[in-house]
Design a protein around this motif. Structure first.
Motif, PDB file in Angstrom:
ATOM      1  N   PRO A   7     -15.731 -38.502  21.847  1.00 39.64           N
ATOM      2  CA  PRO A   7     -17.107 -38.270  22.308  1.00 39.64           C
ATOM      3  C   PRO A   7     -17.589 -36.885  21.877  1.00 39.64           C
ATOM      4  CG  PRO A   7     -15.568 -38.014  24.126  1.00 39.64           C
ATOM      5  CD  PRO A   7     -14.773 -38.496  22.943  1.00 39.64           C
ATOM      6  N   ILE A   8     -18.875 -36.768  21.635  1.00 42.10           N
ATOM      7  CA  ILE A   8     -19.455 -35.466  21.306  1.00 42.10           C
ATOM      8  C   ILE A   8     -19.798 -34.789  22.620  1.00 42.10           C
ATOM      9  CG2 ILE A   8     -21.351 -34.270  20.181  1.00 42.10           C
ATOM     10  CD1 ILE A   8     -21.472 -36.657  18.228  1.00 42.10           C
ATOM     11  N   ALA A   9     -19.000 -33.798  22.989  1.00 39.91           N
ATOM     12  CA  ALA A   9     -19.182 -33.127  24.273  1.00 39.91           C
ATOM     13  C   ALA A   9     -18.539 -31.752  24.201  1.00 39.91           C
ATOM     14  CB  ALA A   9     -18.559 -33.942  25.396  1.00 39.91           C
ATOM     15  N   GLY A  10     -19.092 -30.875  23.402  1.00 37.87           N
ATOM     16  CA  GLY A  10     -18.490 -29.559  23.278  1.00 37.87           C
ATOM     17  C   GLY A  10     -19.350 -28.610  22.474  1.00 37.87           C
ATOM     18  N   ILE A  11     -18.763 -27.464  22.211  1.00 41.91           N
ATOM     19  CA  ILE A  11     -19.467 -26.439  21.462  1.00 41.91           C
ATOM     20  C   ILE A  11     -18.440 -25.654  20.652  1.00 41.91           C
ATOM     21  CG2 ILE A  11     -19.347 -24.770  23.353  1.00 41.91           C
ATOM     22  CD1 ILE A  11     -22.164 -23.835  22.438  1.00 41.91           C
ATOM     23  N   LEU A  12     -18.807 -25.297  19.445  1.00 40.99           N
ATOM     24  CA  LEU A  12     -17.966 -24.482  18.587  1.00 40.99           C
ATOM     25  C   LEU A  12     -18.814 -23.375  17.985  1.00 40.99           C
ATOM     26  CD1 LEU A  12     -15.998 -27.173  16.519  1.00 40.99           C
ATOM     27  CD2 LEU A  12     -15.033 -25.644  18.216  1.00 40.99           C
ATOM     28  N   GLY A  13     -18.176 -22.254  17.728  1.00 47.51           N
ATOM     29  CA  GLY A  13     -18.854 -21.194  16.996  1.00 47.51           C
ATOM     30  C   GLY A  13     -19.062 -21.618  15.554  1.00 47.51           C
ATOM     31  N   ASP A  14     -19.909 -20.924  14.844  1.00 52.95           N
ATOM     32  CA  ASP A  14     -20.285 -21.274  13.479  1.00 52.95           C
ATOM     33  C   ASP A  14     -19.080 -21.453  12.563  1.00 52.95           C
ATOM     34  OD1 ASP A  14     -21.922 -21.661  11.215  1.00 52.95           O
ATOM     35  OD2 ASP A  14     -21.956 -19.521  10.796  1.00 52.95           O
ATOM     36  N   GLN A  15     -18.212 -20.464  12.495  1.00 55.30           N
ATOM     37  CA  GLN A  15     -17.074 -20.535  11.581  1.00 55.30           C
ATOM     38  C   GLN A  15     -16.024 -21.528  12.055  1.00 55.30           C
ATOM     39  OE1 GLN A  15     -17.545 -19.299   8.670  1.00 55.30           O
ATOM     40  NE2 GLN A  15     -19.450 -18.478   9.473  1.00 55.30           N
ATOM     41  N   GLY A  21     -15.106 -29.004  10.501  1.00 57.90           N
ATOM     42  CA  GLY A  21     -15.788 -29.893   9.572  1.00 57.90           C
ATOM     43  C   GLY A  21     -15.066 -30.042   8.240  1.00 57.90           C
ATOM     44  N   GLN A  22     -14.346 -29.018   7.833  1.00 57.95           N
ATOM     45  CA  GLN A  22     -13.570 -29.078   6.593  1.00 57.95           C
ATOM     46  C   GLN A  22     -12.183 -29.675   6.821  1.00 57.95           C
ATOM     47  OE1 GLN A  22     -14.568 -28.404   3.439  1.00 57.95           O
ATOM     48  NE2 GLN A  22     -16.600 -28.158   4.302  1.00 57.95           N
ATOM     49  N   THR A  23     -11.948 -30.159   8.025  1.00 58.66           N
ATOM     50  CA  THR A  23     -10.718 -30.857   8.439  1.00 58.66           C
ATOM     51  C   THR A  23      -9.458 -30.018   8.241  1.00 58.66           C
ATOM     52  OG1 THR A  23     -10.349 -32.075   6.360  1.00 58.66           O
ATOM     53  CG2 THR A  23     -11.754 -33.135   8.025  1.00 58.66           C
ATOM     54  N   ALA A  24      -9.540 -28.746   8.575  1.00 56.17           N
ATOM     55  CA  ALA A  24      -8.356 -27.875   8.532  1.00 56.17           C
ATOM     56  C   ALA A  24      -7.585 -28.068   9.837  1.00 56.17           C
ATOM     57  CB  ALA A  24      -8.775 -26.418   8.344  1.00 56.17           C
ATOM     58  N   PHE A  25      -7.008 -29.259  10.016  1.00 57.10           N
ATOM     59  CA  PHE A  25      -6.405 -29.663  11.280  1.00 57.10           C
ATOM     60  C   PHE A  25      -4.932 -29.327  11.400  1.00 57.10           C
ATOM     61  CE2 PHE A  25      -9.771 -33.195  11.189  1.00 57.10           C
ATOM     62  CZ  PHE A  25     -10.676 -32.429  11.912  1.00 57.10           C
ATOM     63  N   THR A  26      -4.285 -28.895  10.347  1.00 58.84           N
ATOM     64  CA  THR A  26      -2.858 -28.610  10.414  1.00 58.84           C
ATOM     65  C   THR A  26      -2.605 -27.124  10.198  1.00 58.84           C
ATOM     66  OG1 THR A  26      -2.598 -29.100   8.069  1.00 58.84           O
ATOM     67  CG2 THR A  26      -2.188 -30.907   9.602  1.00 58.84           C
ATOM     68  N   PRO A  27      -1.534 -26.588  10.794  1.00 59.84           N
ATOM     69  CA  PRO A  27      -1.217 -25.175  10.582  1.00 59.84           C
ATOM     70  C   PRO A  27      -1.135 -24.865   9.085  1.00 59.84           C
ATOM     71  CG  PRO A  27       0.129 -26.049  12.349  1.00 59.84           C
ATOM     72  CD  PRO A  27      -0.588 -27.226  11.724  1.00 59.84           C
ATOM     73  N   ALA A  60      -9.610 -22.144  17.405  1.00 61.92           N
ATOM     74  CA  ALA A  60     -10.296 -22.932  16.388  1.00 61.92           C
ATOM     75  C   ALA A  60     -11.015 -24.121  17.039  1.00 61.92           C
ATOM     76  CB  ALA A  60      -9.311 -23.417  15.332  1.00 61.92           C
ATOM     77  N   TYR A  61     -10.283 -24.876  17.859  1.00 53.95           N
ATOM     78  CA  TYR A  61     -10.874 -26.019  18.546  1.00 53.95           C
ATOM     79  C   TYR A  61      -9.895 -26.546  19.593  1.00 53.95           C
ATOM     80  CZ  TYR A  61      -7.879 -28.833  15.520  1.00 53.95           C
ATOM     81  OH  TYR A  61      -6.793 -29.360  14.873  1.00 53.95           O
ATOM     82  N   ARG A  62     -10.395 -27.420  20.425  1.00 54.59           N
ATOM     83  CA  ARG A  62      -9.563 -28.137  21.391  1.00 54.59           C
ATOM     84  C   ARG A  62     -10.178 -29.516  21.578  1.00 54.59           C
ATOM     85  NH1 ARG A  62      -8.275 -26.592  27.665  1.00 54.59           N
ATOM     86  NH2 ARG A  62      -7.004 -28.425  28.089  1.00 54.59           N
ATOM     87  N   LEU A  63      -9.371 -30.538  21.492  1.00 56.41           N
ATOM     88  CA  LEU A  63      -9.841 -31.908  21.660  1.00 56.41           C
ATOM     89  C   LEU A  63      -9.318 -32.460  22.973  1.00 56.41           C
ATOM     90  CD1 LEU A  63      -9.267 -33.328  18.065  1.00 56.41           C
ATOM     91  CD2 LEU A  63     -11.415 -32.572  19.093  1.00 56.41           C
ATOM     92  N   GLY A  64     -10.223 -32.814  23.866  1.00 59.73           N
ATOM     93  CA  GLY A  64      -9.850 -33.426  25.141  1.00 59.73           C
ATOM     94  C   GLY A  64      -8.874 -32.584  25.920  1.00 59.73           C
TER      95      GLY A  64
END
Length: 92
Positions: A7-15, A21-27, A60-64
């Motif tokens: 679900p879309i329910a959050g906020i992230l800073g610009d960078q 968005g660039q899918t840098a999901f792994t260390p 960077a982010y947190r999901l759920g």
């Protein structure tokens, strides 16, 4: 498809949003944004990594309910503006 059920329910800073968005999901995953400034963010996973060289430790982010994912961020102000100025004023 990776985030279809998120679900879309959050906020992230610009960078941070650009990194997500660039899918840098792994260390070790990284993104570099080159615009008004130059911003590099490197995913450090669930580990808080502190720089001895002036980089910023950021979330960077947190999901759920998952653990937060952290990153190191480096910024150089006005790089894009400087290149534009060199182009427009000096013809470089």
């Amino acid at each position: 498809n990776l985030l279809r059920e998120t679900p879309i329910a959050g906020i992230l800073g610009d960078q941070q949003a650009a990194t997500f968005g660039q899918t840098a999901f792994t260390p070790g995953g990284a993104k570099n944004t080159y615009g008004t400034g130059n911003f590099l963010i490197v995913n450090t996973g669930e580990d808080l990594v502190f720089s001895d060289n002036g980089l910023l430790t950021t979330m960077a982010y947190r999901l759920g309910d998952d653990k937060p994912v952290y990153a190191l961020e480096g910024a150089i102000a006005v790089t894009g503006s400087l290149v534009q100025w060199l182009r427009d004023n000096l013809g470089l």
